[in-house]
Motif scaffolding. Structure first.
Motif: not given
Length: 287
Positions: A6-22
């Motif tokens: 399980t991972h809780i996403a960090k706050k980002l300055e601007k949204p990015i595509r999930f496959q890049e973030y992951a």
């Protein structure tokens, strides 16, 4: 399907595509290609909904990785691990030198945890997973999370430097009796405190030292890079070494010996130690 990580996403300055973030957020599927495969197999959920390559992450999302019931790789690996502490939330195991903690290889610590640990009875129980890493050639203590909440809280303890780690190494060349190495790694602050416990003469290396190491930060290969930076590389290191001072046969003389922290759920003080490997005690007599 069974929940693995399980991972809780960090706050980002601007949204990015999930496959890049992951990329890199999961221990068991660290690469972009493995993320894509897991998305295609519908093994990743974001806030309870099947993940897609077009999904954007902005921060705060709960990202869950599952294992397909058809996957039996995990169960087939037979690797006995020494368990030094275990309860319903976490475990501390001994990682021998020469084994990966996790990754795409078959023989990893992560792939051997289920057969070596008891299944948690907590509601948020997941497949046990390592909370941090030890290099392939390094031996020592490894913290394992057994529930989703334990993984999150233990990861926070590491991030906030609330878990004390003590290593022992054998280094090459004369050293000061103690010191602090404050040398940035990849532009980031990196601090290691060291104390020389014993020194012996060596026909091949001049001098060898038994050194106690207390990293105050957790950069990749920090101890190995720092000791080379002061001219005292770790014996057996084939990546960070001085010309003509490489030992090729016995592996890396670096051992994660002591872990201390406050249990995130029971609030008891956990202090676990593991004695030095025999290859250390063949050079230094340790009482």
């Amino acid at each position: 399907m069974q929940l693995i990580e399980t991972h809780i996403a960090k706050k980002l300055e601007k949204p990015i595509r999930f496959q890049e973030y992951a990329v890199g957020i999961f221990n068991t599927i660290p690469t972009k290609s493995s993320i894509k495969k897991a998305i295609k197999k519908k093994l990743i959920f974001i806030d309870g909904i099947v993940a897609t390559t077009s999904k954007f992450i902005s921060g705060g999302e709960k990202i869950e990785l599952f294992e397909s019931e058809k996957s039996s790789t995990f169960e087939r690996l037979k690797l006995n691990l020494e368990v030094l502490f275990e309860d319903d939330y976490l475990a501390i195991i001994y990682k021998p030198a020469g084994i990966l903690v996790s990754g795409n290889k078959f023989v990893t610590i992560a792939n051997a945890l289920t057969q070596n640990l008891q299944k948690s009875k907590q509601q948020d129980a997941v497949k046990p997973q390592p909370i941090h890493r030890l290099d392939y050639p390094t031996s020592g203590l490894l913290v394992i999370g057994k529930t989703s909440s334990a993984i999150i809280k233990l990861s926070a303890l590491f991030k906030n430097k609330e878990i004390s780690k003590t290593y022992f190494a054998i280094t090459i060349g004369l050293m000061n009796s103690e010191g602090i190495i404050n040398s940035p790694i990849e532009g980031k602050e990196s601090i290691t405190k060291y104390t020389v416990l014993q020194t012996v003469k060596s026909e091949r290396f001049g001098y060898l030292n038994l050194v106690k190491l207390s990293p105050k930060t957790g950069r990749k290969h920090q101890l190995r890079k720092h000791l080379l930076a002061i001219g005292n590389p770790i014996l057996g290191d084939k990546e960070y070494f001085l010309e003509g001072k490489v030992l090729n046969e016995k592996g890396l003389y670096l051992h994660a010996s002591i872990l201390e922290f406050i249990h995130p759920f029971t609030k008891e003080k956990i202090s676990i130690s593991k004695e030095l490997p025999k290859k250390f005690t063949k050079i230094f007599s340790v009482t």
